[in-house]
Design an enzyme around this catalytic site. Structure first.
Site, mmCIF file in Angstrom:
data_model
loop_
_atom_site.group_PDB
_atom_site.id
_atom_site.type_symbol
_atom_site.label_atom_id
_atom_site.label_comp_id
_atom_site.label_asym_id
_atom_site.label_seq_id
_atom_site.Cartn_x
_atom_site.Cartn_y
_atom_site.Cartn_z
ATOM 1 N N HIS A 163 -20.405 -21.654 -6.243
ATOM 2 C CA HIS A 163 -21.864 -21.592 -6.367
ATOM 3 C C HIS A 163 -22.184 -21.905 -7.836
ATOM 4 O O HIS A 163 -22.553 -21.021 -8.617
ATOM 5 C CB HIS A 163 -22.363 -20.203 -5.962
ATOM 6 N N LYS A 190 -29.086 -31.649 16.100
ATOM 7 C CA LYS A 190 -28.791 -32.676 17.123
ATOM 8 C C LYS A 190 -27.413 -33.280 16.902
ATOM 9 O O LYS A 190 -27.047 -34.259 17.550
ATOM 10 C CB LYS A 190 -29.838 -33.797 17.036
ATOM 11 N N ARG A 196 -27.125 -26.568 0.169
ATOM 12 C CA ARG A 196 -26.320 -25.380 0.508
ATOM 13 C C ARG A 196 -25.803 -25.544 1.921
ATOM 14 O O ARG A 196 -26.549 -25.987 2.815
ATOM 15 C CB ARG A 196 -27.161 -24.111 0.411
#
Ligand code: CP
Length: 303
Positions: free
Chosen positions: A129, A80, A101
Site C-alpha cells: 500500500h 461482467k 485498489r
C-alpha cells in the site's frame, strides 16, 4: 512514464523531493490550485475504501483537476468478467492518471504493463500500500523532523497487513532503524520480510505482548485485524481483540512516542487514546492529502 507500485519505486532522494513538495503544498495551497486544470484522475477501486479513494479525489480537486471512477467492482464491467488489463486500456482513453485498489496481489502491476497513463497502486490484497507508506513517512518526518534513528513497533495483523509490509520495506533504507513486531503467532510478519531484515542486518524482534515493548518505542504503528483477509470467521473472532491500546497502556510508553494507524480502526485503539497528544492517526489523514497531491504532480510531470 512512471507508475507507483511499491514505496521502493522512489529512491530516498526522490522521496525527499516529494515530501518537500508536500510541505510546500501544505504551506502554499493557492500556488497549486490550478496545476491540474484539464487533467482527470480515475479512481478504480475494486475493494472498499474511505481514506485512500477520497484523499486521492480530494487531492486532484485541490489541484484544479477532475475525477472519474468507480468505488465498487460490482458497479464496473468487472462484474461482467472484464479483465484488469482490458479495463486499464479503456481508462487510459478517459483519464490522465489512475489510482487502483484491488483485492488480488499484483493486479495494479498487471494494469501498469498495459496502461498508457501512470498507474498508482492504491492497495493490492495483502501485498503493498505504497501511498499509505508515503503518508506515514510524511507524518513521521513532519512531526519528528527525521526518518532515521527510530525503534519502531508494528502491532496487530502483520501477516496480511499491507500497510505494515510497505512501511517496513520503506524504513529499512534509513539509518539506525530497528523493529519490534508485536503480533499473535498466527499473524506474524511474512518470512520474506524476516529474511530481508536478516540479510540487511536490521535489528528486529518478534514478541506477543504489547505492554512489554511500549517503553522501548519511538513509534508505534497499530494495525487492524482484517476480517476480509481471513478464510475462517472463527479465527477472526478469536484474534480481533487481541490488542487494545488504552490509556493505561499508554502510561508505559515514552512521552514523545507517536502512535500511528493507517485506519480504519475497530477496537485496537480505544477512543480514550484519541485525546493523547501522542496519538497522531487523525493528523496522518491530512498528510495523506498533501502527499497524494505531490504524487499526482510528480507522476504527471507537473511538479
Ligand atoms: N488507510 C486506508 O487504506 O484506508 P481506506 O481503506 O479507508 O482507504
Amino acid at each position: 512514464m512512471r507508475h507507483l507500485m511499491n514505496p521502493l519505486d522512489f529512491t530516498t532522494e526522490e522521496l525527499d523531493k516529494l515530501f518537500d513538495l508536500a510541505d510546500d503544498i501544505q504551506a502554499h495551497p493557492d500556488k497549486y490550485a490550478h496545476k491540474c486544470e484539464g487533467k482527470k484522475l480515475a479512481t478504480c477501486f475494486y475493494e472498499p475504501s474511505t481514506r485512500t479513494r477520497l484523499s486521492f479525489e480530494s487531492a486532484m480537486l485541490n489541484l484544479g483537476g477532475h475525477v472519474i471512477g468507480f468505488s465498487d467492482a460490482n458497479s464496473s464491467s468487472a462484474a461482467k468478467g472484464e479483465s484488469v488489463s482490458d479495463t486499464i486500456r479503456i481508462i487510459s482513453c478517459y483519464a490522465d492518471i489512475c489510482a487502483m485498489r484491488h483485492p488480488k496481489e499484483g493486479a495494479p502491476m498487471v494494469a501498469a504493463t498495459k496502461s498508457s497513463i501512470p498507474v498508482i497502486n492504491a492497495g493490492d490484497g495483502g501485498h503493498q500500500h505504497p501511498t499509505q507508506t508515503l503518508t506515514d513517512l510524511l507524518t513521521i518526518r513532519s512531526l519528528k523532523g527525521r526518518l532515521n534513528n527510530f525503534t519502531v513497533g508494528l502491532c496487530g495483523d502483520l501477516k496480511f497487513g499491507r500497510t505494515a509490509h510497505s512501511l517496513v520495506n520503506a524504513l529499512v533504507r534509513y539509518d539506525h532503524i530497528s523493529f519490534i513486531f508485536i503480533s499473535p503467532e498466527e499473524l506474524k510478519i511474512p518470512s520474506y520480510l524476516r529474511d530481508k531484515l536478516k540479510e540487511l542486518n536490521i535489528p528486529f524482534k518478534e514478541v506477543i505482548r504489547l505492554e512489554d515493548s511500549l517503553p522501548e518505542l519511538d513509534l508505534l504503528y497499530m494495525t487492524r485485524v482484517q476480517r476480509e483477509r481471513f478464510f475462517n470467521e472463527e479465527d477472526y473472532v478469536r484474534l480481533k481483540d487481541f490488542y487494545i491500546l488504552n490509556k493505561e497502556k499508554m502510561k508505559l510508553a515514552p512521552e514523545d512516542m507517536l502512535v500511528l494507524h493507517p485506519l480504519p480502526r475497530v477496537n485496537e485503539i480505544s477512543v480514550e487514546v484519541d485525546e493523547d497528544p501522542r496519538a497522531v492517526y487523525f493528523k496522518q489523514v491530512q498528510y495523506g492529502v498533501y502527499v497524494r497531491m505531490a504524487l499526482i504532480l510528480t507522476l504527471l510531470e507537473l511538479a
